[in-house]
Design a protein around this motif. Structure first.
Motif, PDB file in Angstrom:
ATOM      1  N   GLN A  82      -6.998   1.072   0.318  1.00 61.01           N
ATOM      2  CA  GLN A  82      -8.339   1.470  -0.141  1.00 61.01           C
ATOM      3  C   GLN A  82      -9.342   1.763   0.984  1.00 61.01           C
ATOM      4  N   GLU A  97     -17.066  -1.989   0.633  1.00 63.59           N
ATOM      5  CA  GLU A  97     -16.225  -1.003   1.332  1.00 63.59           C
ATOM      6  C   GLU A  97     -16.749   0.415   1.077  1.00 63.59           C
ATOM      7  N   GLN A 145     -19.251  -8.392 -11.625  1.00 64.42           N
ATOM      8  CA  GLN A 145     -19.198  -6.926 -11.452  1.00 64.42           C
ATOM      9  C   GLN A 145     -20.384  -6.216 -12.108  1.00 64.42           C
ATOM     10  N   HIS A 154       0.833  -1.200   0.000  1.00 61.91           N
ATOM     11  CA  HIS A 154       0.000   0.000   0.000  1.00 61.91           C
ATOM     12  C   HIS A 154       0.870   1.252   0.000  1.00 61.91           C
ATOM     13  N   TYR A 164     -11.999   9.026  -6.051  1.00 55.56           N
ATOM     14  CA  TYR A 164     -11.021   7.941  -5.942  1.00 55.56           C
ATOM     15  C   TYR A 164     -11.309   6.945  -7.067  1.00 55.56           C
ATOM     16  N   GLY A 213     -16.051  -4.696  -8.063  1.00 55.16           N
ATOM     17  CA  GLY A 213     -15.734  -5.948  -7.369  1.00 55.16           C
ATOM     18  C   GLY A 213     -16.520  -5.894  -6.062  1.00 55.16           C
ATOM     19  N   TRP A 214     -16.909  -7.055  -5.540  1.00 56.61           N
ATOM     20  CA  TRP A 214     -17.817  -7.011  -4.388  1.00 56.61           C
ATOM     21  C   TRP A 214     -17.165  -6.387  -3.150  1.00 56.61           C
ATOM     22  N   ASN A 215     -15.869  -6.655  -2.932  1.00 61.46           N
ATOM     23  CA  ASN A 215     -15.221  -6.045  -1.758  1.00 61.46           C
ATOM     24  C   ASN A 215     -15.233  -4.527  -1.879  1.00 61.46           C
ATOM     25  N   SER A 216     -14.879  -4.030  -3.051  1.00 63.44           N
ATOM     26  CA  SER A 216     -14.850  -2.574  -3.241  1.00 63.44           C
ATOM     27  C   SER A 216     -16.245  -1.988  -3.048  1.00 63.44           C
ATOM     28  N   TRP A 251      -0.909   1.331  -5.875  1.00 65.90           N
ATOM     29  CA  TRP A 251      -1.836   0.552  -5.046  1.00 65.90           C
ATOM     30  C   TRP A 251      -2.082   1.364  -3.783  1.00 65.90           C
ATOM     31  N   ALA A 252      -3.320   1.523  -3.410  1.00 69.18           N
ATOM     32  CA  ALA A 252      -3.656   2.414  -2.291  1.00 69.18           C
ATOM     33  C   ALA A 252      -4.212   1.611  -1.109  1.00 69.18           C
ATOM     34  N   SER A 310     -10.279   3.290  -8.794  1.00 67.55           N
ATOM     35  CA  SER A 310      -9.531   2.034  -8.746  1.00 67.55           C
ATOM     36  C   SER A 310     -10.391   0.913  -9.303  1.00 67.55           C
ATOM     37  N   GLY A 364      -9.555  -2.442  -8.939  1.00 68.03           N
ATOM     38  CA  GLY A 364      -9.282  -3.707  -8.278  1.00 68.03           C
ATOM     39  C   GLY A 364      -8.009  -4.391  -8.738  1.00 68.03           C
ATOM     40  N   SER A 365      -7.922  -5.678  -8.431  1.00 65.38           N
ATOM     41  CA  SER A 365      -6.651  -6.383  -8.597  1.00 65.38           C
ATOM     42  C   SER A 365      -6.523  -7.151  -9.911  1.00 65.38           C
ATOM     43  N   LEU A 366      -7.610  -7.275 -10.673  1.00 63.78           N
ATOM     44  CA  LEU A 366      -7.544  -8.123 -11.871  1.00 63.78           C
ATOM     45  C   LEU A 366      -7.904  -7.410 -13.171  1.00 63.78           C
TER      46      LEU A 366
HETATM   47  N1  UDP Z   1      -7.560  -2.766  -2.949  1.00 62.44           N
HETATM   48  C1  UDP Z   1      -6.557  -2.142  -2.264  1.00 62.44           C
HETATM   49  N2  UDP Z   1      -5.880  -1.145  -2.914  1.00 62.44           N
HETATM   50  C2  UDP Z   1      -6.147  -0.739  -4.162  1.00 62.44           C
HETATM   51  C3  UDP Z   1      -7.190  -1.383  -4.855  1.00 62.44           C
HETATM   52  C4  UDP Z   1      -7.896  -2.391  -4.216  1.00 62.44           C
HETATM   53  O1  UDP Z   1      -6.258  -2.455  -1.122  1.00 62.44           O
HETATM   54  O2  UDP Z   1      -5.468   0.163  -4.657  1.00 62.44           O
HETATM   55  C5  UDP Z   1      -8.321  -3.833  -2.267  1.00 62.44           C
HETATM   56  C6  UDP Z   1      -9.746  -3.426  -1.986  1.00 62.44           C
HETATM   57  O3  UDP Z   1      -9.826  -2.751  -0.739  1.00 62.44           O
HETATM   58  C7  UDP Z   1     -10.496  -4.736  -2.012  1.00 62.44           C
HETATM   59  C8  UDP Z   1      -9.662  -5.614  -2.948  1.00 62.44           C
HETATM   60  O4  UDP Z   1      -8.411  -4.967  -3.111  1.00 62.44           O
HETATM   61  O5  UDP Z   1     -10.563  -5.301  -0.707  1.00 62.44           O
HETATM   62  C9  UDP Z   1     -10.270  -5.786  -4.309  1.00 62.44           C
HETATM   63  O6  UDP Z   1     -11.339  -6.662  -4.239  1.00 62.44           O
HETATM   64  P1  UDP Z   1     -12.608  -6.521  -5.170  1.00 62.44           P
HETATM   65  O7  UDP Z   1     -13.529  -7.629  -4.826  1.00 62.44           O
HETATM   66  O8  UDP Z   1     -13.174  -5.159  -5.065  1.00 62.44           O
HETATM   67  O9  UDP Z   1     -12.053  -6.647  -6.635  1.00 62.44           O
HETATM   68  P2  UDP Z   1     -11.104  -7.709  -7.396  1.00 62.44           P
HETATM   69  O10 UDP Z   1      -9.704  -7.287  -7.140  1.00 62.44           O
HETATM   70  O11 UDP Z   1     -11.411  -9.079  -6.846  1.00 62.44           O
HETATM   71  O12 UDP Z   1     -11.494  -7.549  -8.824  1.00 62.44           O
END
Ligand code: UDP
Length: 457
Positions: free
Chosen positions: A340, A363, A380, A257, A275, A357-360, A337-338, A277, A279-281
């Motif tokens: 988040q 959150e 999504q 981070h 903001y 993404g469901w986590n985002s 990468w932040a 973002s 996500g990771s994929l």
């Molecule tokens: N995340 C983070 N920093 C970033 C972008 C994303 O820490 O710069 C975290 C975010 O808080 C979340 C996860 O990565 O918990 C992404 O999960 P999400 O289900 O939203 O999306 P995915 O990455 O599975 O597509």
């Protein structure tokens, strides 16, 4: 109820749980968050993990870690085809997990006897291992309940001809699943489209065979879907979200981070920053990156933009368009990468441009930040529709990225009346999220039920 009287800590031997996450960012974090909750209830936790995207055990002194071989080659760990990766993991991990379970069960274990396996839904092979050893398996679904309802309807959607999707841009409503349109149905770019249908069929069957279902969700955001699942899947059911409010799980981040953005946010005006973002994929074309950059620049709003290395297809490094930095100096910050959750909780942040993404999504709701939705694949699109058309806490960007459209959408969210309305709606949901975690709240009660269910095995 006085939980201290009946917690697992009261048993002479600790109650030992084996947790199996799916090794992707959006799946590891909620499993670690769940592990923290279960550990706080007195359970002894072992996390079985692949070598690919392995967690760092020293970050979690309270948990035991058991690595297994995932059989993935370096090339396979880098492939963009997530469906193919998940299919490989389900095949490759079966033997090693089976062997590890046999070994753990044969030893007199100071961690106590294994009471239950808690597995990510995508790792559906764990059901046959659980069956083999006659151990109950509980599923953690890290995606929305709404998307599971859609997946559970796949056989019907195939029968009615909605699937396989013929035209991914089709606005035609799916009358069986309002307010979804054909273009909102879960879809993913994969070399073999059958893998998606096979995975969903496995998940549906293995859910029926499981001993319980945990959701990172709560009544106020997915009431209809949660009720539908409870009705259609007669197994114990535990909507215990939002998980990140019990434990951030931030140490499970696979990328470091960049905390400098918090110092930058401290200097911005209240609720002024969008903001961004995905996500990771999710990945994009170079042209899309350029449109995003100029859309942000032209919107006139301050922005914090996460550009993950590798997020532009075909290149590892990401280059901003000429003139962008000069144009946005002092008003925008780009990081790799932040942190988040911290960013969304910051008072300067007034909107979140997300891939849903469901986590985002969860959150964002929990911090009362309205969303600009740009769903990319899988669940999504369903989540985006929930956000924009059911909860009415976001607006969706559709039909391609163009800079004019982007800057207008940002202004709608950040400064127009429409955005104010969404902000009001999402603040109410934030309060409801806070409430469901307190004593007497629905998620609080569901955690109690989950603990008692595990103890009853
Ligand atoms: N995340 C983070 N920093 C970033 C972008 C994303 O820490 O710069 C975290 C975010 O808080 C979340 C996860 O990565 O918990 C992404 O999960 P999400 O289900 O939203 O999306 P995915 O990455 O599975 O597509």
């Amino acid at each position: 109820m006085d939980r201290s009287k009946e917690g697992p800590g009261q048993h002479r031997k600790p109650t030992h749980l084996v947790l199996f996450p799916c090794p992707l960012q959006g799946h590891i974090t909620p499993m670690i968050q769940l592990a923290a909750i279960l550990h706080s209830k007195g359970f002894s936790i072992t996390i079985v993990h692949t070598q690919f995207n392995s967690p760092t055990p020293s970050d979690y002194p309270n948990f035991n870690f058991e690595p297994i071989s995932d059989g993935l080659s370096t090339d396979q760990t880098q492939m963009e085809d997530v469906m193919a990766l998940i299919t490989l993991l389900n095949g490759n991990c079966h033997g090693p997990f089976n062997d590890l379970m046999a070994q753990m069960l044969s030893e007199e274990d100071p961690r106590g006897s294994i009471r239950c396996i808690v597995s990510d839904a995508l790792m559906h092979f764990t059901q046959s291992v659980a069956d083999h050893f006659k151990i109950p398996r509980i599923i953690l679904r890290t995606s929305s309940a709404t998307s599971f309802v859609t997946c559970a309807a796949f056989p019907l959607l195939r029968e009615k001809g909605y699937l396989p999707i013929q035209d991914p841009q089709s606005e035609m409503p799916v009358s069986e699943l309002p307010p979804l349109r054909i273009k909102d149905l879960p879809n993913i770019s994969t070399d073999n489209s059958d893998t998606l249908y096979e995975l969903v069929a496995h998940m549906n069957n293995e859910t029926r065979a499981s001993s319980g279902l945990i959701y990172n969700s709560f009544d106020h955001i997915e009431e209809t879907a949660l009720a539908k699942i409870q009705q259609d899947f007669p197994i114990p059911f535990f909507p215990i979200g939002p998980l990140h409010k019990y434990s951030s799980g931030s140490s499970s981040s696979l990328l470091p981070h960049d905390h400098s953005c918090i110092i930058w946010l401290d200097k911005q005006a209240m609720e002024s920053v969008i903001y961004v973002s995905f996500g990771s994929l999710a990945s994009m074309e170079k042209k899309e990156l350029e449109e995003i950059a100029w859309g942000l620049a032209n919107s006139g709003q301050p922005f914090l933009w996460v550009v993950r290395p590798g997020s532009v297809r075909g290149s590892l490094s990401v280059e901003m368009p000429d003139g962008f930095e000069e144009e946005t100096q002092g008003r925008g910050l780009v990081v790799k990468w932040a942190p988040q959750q911290e960013v969304l909780a910051h008072p300067s942040v007034g909107g979140f441009w997300t891939h849903n993404g469901w986590n985002s999504t969860v959150e964002s709701i929990c911090e009362g930040v309205p969303m600009l939705c740009w769903p990319c694949f899988g669940d999504q699109k369903v989540n985006a529709r929930l956000v924009s058309h059911v909860l009415k806490v976001g607006v969706q960007l559709e039909n391609g990225l163009e800079r004019e459209k982007i800057s207008w959408a940002i202004r709608r969210l950040m400064v127009e009346k429409e955005g104010e309305e969404m902000r009001r709606n999402i603040r109410k949901l934030k309060e409801k999220a806070d409430h469901c975690l307190r004593e007497g709240g629905s998620s609080y009660e569901s955690i109690d039920k989950l603990v008692n269910c595990i103890l009853s095995f």
